[in-house]
Design a protein around this motif. Structure first.
Motif, short mmCIF file in Angstrom:
data_model
loop_
_atom_site.label_atom_id
_atom_site.label_comp_id
_atom_site.label_asym_id
_atom_site.label_seq_id
_atom_site.Cartn_x
_atom_site.Cartn_y
_atom_site.Cartn_z
N TYR A 23 0.86 -1.29 0.06
CA TYR A 23 -0.06 0.05 0.03
C TYR A 23 0.88 1.17 -0.01
O TYR A 23 0.59 2.23 -0.78
N ARG A 24 2.12 1.22 0.75
CA ARG A 24 2.93 2.36 0.83
C ARG A 24 3.67 2.53 -0.68
O ARG A 24 3.57 3.79 -1.17
N TRP A 25 3.91 1.38 -1.37
CA TRP A 25 4.56 1.68 -2.50
C TRP A 25 3.48 2.48 -3.51
O TRP A 25 3.81 3.40 -4.42
N ILE A 26 2.27 1.93 -3.62
CA ILE A 26 1.14 2.25 -4.37
C ILE A 26 0.81 3.94 -4.08
O ILE A 26 0.66 4.60 -4.84
N ASN A 27 0.64 4.12 -2.68
CA ASN A 27 0.30 5.47 -2.39
C ASN A 27 1.35 6.47 -2.80
O ASN A 27 1.07 7.77 -2.96
N ALA A 28 2.46 5.70 -2.83
CA ALA A 28 3.93 6.87 -3.07
C ALA A 28 3.93 7.21 -4.59
O ALA A 28 4.82 7.86 -5.40
N GLY A 29 3.14 6.11 -5.18
CA GLY A 29 3.26 6.11 -6.95
C GLY A 29 4.40 5.73 -7.49
O GLY A 29 4.85 5.55 -8.72
N GLN A 30 5.10 4.66 -6.54
CA GLN A 30 6.08 3.95 -7.15
C GLN A 30 5.52 2.62 -7.98
O GLN A 30 6.30 2.12 -8.70
N LEU A 31 4.38 2.01 -7.44
CA LEU A 31 3.88 1.00 -8.03
C LEU A 31 2.53 1.35 -8.35
O LEU A 31 1.67 1.40 -7.72
N PRO A 32 2.46 1.33 -9.64
CA PRO A 32 1.06 1.59 -10.42
C PRO A 32 0.07 0.57 -10.20
O PRO A 32 0.33 -0.64 -9.99
N ALA A 33 -1.19 0.90 -9.64
CA ALA A 33 -2.29 -0.01 -9.56
C ALA A 33 -3.44 0.85 -9.93
O ALA A 33 -3.64 1.94 -9.87
N ALA A 34 -4.55 -0.32 -10.11
CA ALA A 34 -5.92 0.35 -10.49
C ALA A 34 -6.69 0.30 -9.32
O ALA A 34 -6.77 -0.75 -8.40
N LYS A 35 -7.45 1.15 -8.67
CA LYS A 35 -8.13 1.15 -7.52
C LYS A 35 -9.56 0.74 -8.05
O LYS A 35 -10.18 1.50 -8.85
N ILE A 36 -10.23 -0.06 -7.56
CA ILE A 36 -11.60 -0.66 -7.97
C ILE A 36 -12.68 -0.62 -6.83
O ILE A 36 -13.52 -1.44 -7.11
N GLY A 37 -12.15 -0.12 -5.73
CA GLY A 37 -13.13 -0.17 -4.52
C GLY A 37 -12.58 0.87 -3.37
O GLY A 37 -11.53 1.70 -3.86
N TYR A 38 -13.08 0.81 -2.29
CA TYR A 38 -12.60 1.55 -1.22
C TYR A 38 -10.93 1.38 -1.03
O TYR A 38 -10.16 2.49 -1.03
N LYS A 39 -10.73 0.37 -0.76
CA LYS A 39 -9.07 -0.28 -0.37
C LYS A 39 -8.88 -1.47 -1.31
O LYS A 39 -7.82 -2.22 -1.00
N THR A 40 -9.31 -1.62 -2.48
CA THR A 40 -9.34 -2.63 -3.37
C THR A 40 -8.56 -2.26 -4.47
O THR A 40 -8.85 -1.39 -5.46
N TYR A 41 -7.40 -2.59 -4.83
CA TYR A 41 -6.62 -2.57 -5.92
C TYR A 41 -6.22 -3.68 -6.75
O TYR A 41 -6.12 -4.89 -6.15
N ARG A 42 -5.87 -3.40 -7.97
CA ARG A 42 -5.18 -4.50 -8.79
C ARG A 42 -3.99 -4.00 -9.49
O ARG A 42 -3.93 -2.97 -9.84
N VAL A 43 -3.08 -4.83 -9.69
CA VAL A 43 -1.78 -4.52 -10.12
C VAL A 43 -1.55 -5.49 -11.32
O VAL A 43 -1.63 -6.66 -11.20
N PHE A 44 -1.18 -4.81 -12.51
CA PHE A 44 -0.72 -5.62 -13.74
C PHE A 44 0.61 -6.37 -13.39
O PHE A 44 1.54 -5.49 -12.92
N GLU A 45 0.62 -7.40 -13.75
CA GLU A 45 1.93 -7.97 -13.61
C GLU A 45 3.22 -7.45 -14.16
O GLU A 45 4.37 -7.25 -13.58
N ASN A 46 3.05 -6.70 -15.37
CA ASN A 46 3.97 -6.06 -15.99
C ASN A 46 4.44 -4.91 -15.25
O ASN A 46 5.67 -4.55 -15.37
N ASP A 47 3.41 -4.21 -14.55
CA ASP A 47 4.06 -3.00 -13.69
C ASP A 47 4.71 -3.66 -12.78
O ASP A 47 5.50 -2.81 -12.30
#
Length: 64
Positions: A23-47
């Motif tokens: 979650y820290r990596w995502i919130n810092a913008g280091q790891l791209p992720a798609a937010k699909i709910g309140y605290k629900t994210y998905r990450v593409f393997e390529n990312d």
């Protein structure tokens, strides 16, 4: 072939880190992720692979 989509739990398990760290990596913008709910994210393997490569390069530079 479509890119594989990972949950935050899968990313944490693959990286051997806590959910909080992912979650820290995502919130810092280091790891791209798609937010699909309140605290629900998905990450593409390529990312995730790109994230690993970028961070591996940084740690190699620090060691020199």
């Amino acid at each position: 072939m479509p890119a594989r989509i990972l949950t935050i739990e899968e990313v944490a398990k693959l990286m051997k880190v806590s959910l909080k760290t992912v979650y820290r990596w995502i919130n810092a913008g280091q790891l791209p992720a798609a937010k699909i709910g309140y605290k629900t994210y998905r990450v593409f393997e390529n990312d995730l692979i790109r994230f690993l490569r970028q961070n591996m390069m940084r740690s190699k530079r620090r060691k020199k």
